[in-house]
Scaffold this motif. Sequence first.
Motif, short mmCIF file in Angstrom:
data_model
loop_
_atom_site.label_atom_id
_atom_site.label_comp_id
_atom_site.label_asym_id
_atom_site.label_seq_id
_atom_site.Cartn_x
_atom_site.Cartn_y
_atom_site.Cartn_z
N SER A 12 0.77 -1.10 0.06
CA SER A 12 0.04 -0.05 0.06
C SER A 12 0.88 1.18 0.04
CB SER A 12 -0.93 0.07 1.38
OG SER A 12 -1.79 1.14 1.23
N GLY A 13 0.27 2.14 -0.60
CA GLY A 13 1.33 3.48 -0.82
C GLY A 13 2.06 3.55 -1.83
N VAL B 198 4.35 0.52 2.00
CA VAL B 198 4.15 -0.65 3.13
C VAL B 198 4.09 -1.74 2.57
CG1 VAL B 198 2.78 -1.43 5.15
CG2 VAL B 198 3.11 1.09 4.86
N PRO C 82 7.23 -1.67 6.72
CA PRO C 82 7.05 0.11 6.24
C PRO C 82 8.22 0.49 5.97
CG PRO C 82 6.93 -0.17 8.93
CD PRO C 82 7.23 -1.56 8.28
N ARG D 27 -2.61 -1.71 4.21
CA ARG D 27 -3.44 -0.29 3.91
C ARG D 27 -3.61 0.20 5.49
NH1 ARG D 27 -3.41 3.36 0.33
NH2 ARG D 27 -5.55 4.58 0.17
N PHE E 222 -0.55 1.79 6.50
CA PHE E 222 -0.21 3.04 5.57
C PHE E 222 -0.94 4.10 6.07
CE2 PHE E 222 -1.77 6.05 2.25
CZ PHE E 222 -0.61 6.40 1.88
#
Length: 308
Positions: A102-103, A112, A162, A246, A249
């Motif tokens: 995510s991101g 992440v 992350p 998510r 993030f």
Amino acid sequence: MAERTSYTCVLSPDKVAQLKRDLAARGFVFRDVPYAHFGAEHRGEKVSLAAYESGKLVVQGKGTTDFVQFYLEPQLLGEARLGYEHVLNPEMLEARIGVDESGKGDFFGPLVVAGVYVNEAAAGQLMELGVKDSKQISSDKRIFEIAKELRQVDGLLASIVPIGPVAYNRLHAKLRNVNSILGWGHARVIENLLSRVDCKKAISDQFGNKRIVLKALMERGRKIELVQRHRAESDLAVAAASILAREEFVSRLSRLSKEFGVNLPKGASEAVIAAGRELVRKHGAEKLGEVAKLHFRTTQQVLEANPG
């Protein structure tokens, strides 16, 4: 079997026509839906659906289970699928690691990568929960609720890596390629999980050359079968990983917003550019790399209005 609030299947053209006739007879109200033959809703039955031009039918709402079990399967499809997915597709219950991120498309915040290991029991519980790709869940609140449920699933293990903006920008300057960063992150979560459990297969979305991930894997990870496929989020383990990625993030983006006193939106829209310009006015251009991915074209758009 737990109540389902969503269901997806594929219909042939003749089934789509029959579905529309049947829905009209049942009192459904029709509406236009982009890229669909039609959408329909019945508030009494607490069901809404869309029959897409691709053939995909998506059913949603609190009445989904009853609609599928008492109409869709016996009258339209002619076969029972709901609750028997694991019989129709035995791979759904096999032990595996699912990986997602995510991101990647967000200017602000980290990238992440999350990995989720499931055994047969855990995969069965994910089916009962109706776990689906995080991109199909619009509410951050719901993401956090599902993530909490996932952590309570017996037999599910998770690893989250992350990569904050500072580390991300350093990696991008070195590797010059987003897919290389993704490959490194995917390899790390797979290695982390393999240090805790033996597993023969890992599944992820196809974001680039599989050799990128294989090259980044260490000795333990090189023994695993790595499967990359388009729309891998349809796999339960990958969908679970997407939700945990998510959640992380969104949490980290919120903390950055509070730390710098600027609301940092998701994505790379005009609102994102405006937030970037506000941050530069408040803290200076040198701070942008602490909150954003600098290789995005958005960086130039932000700095154009804040020279020096």
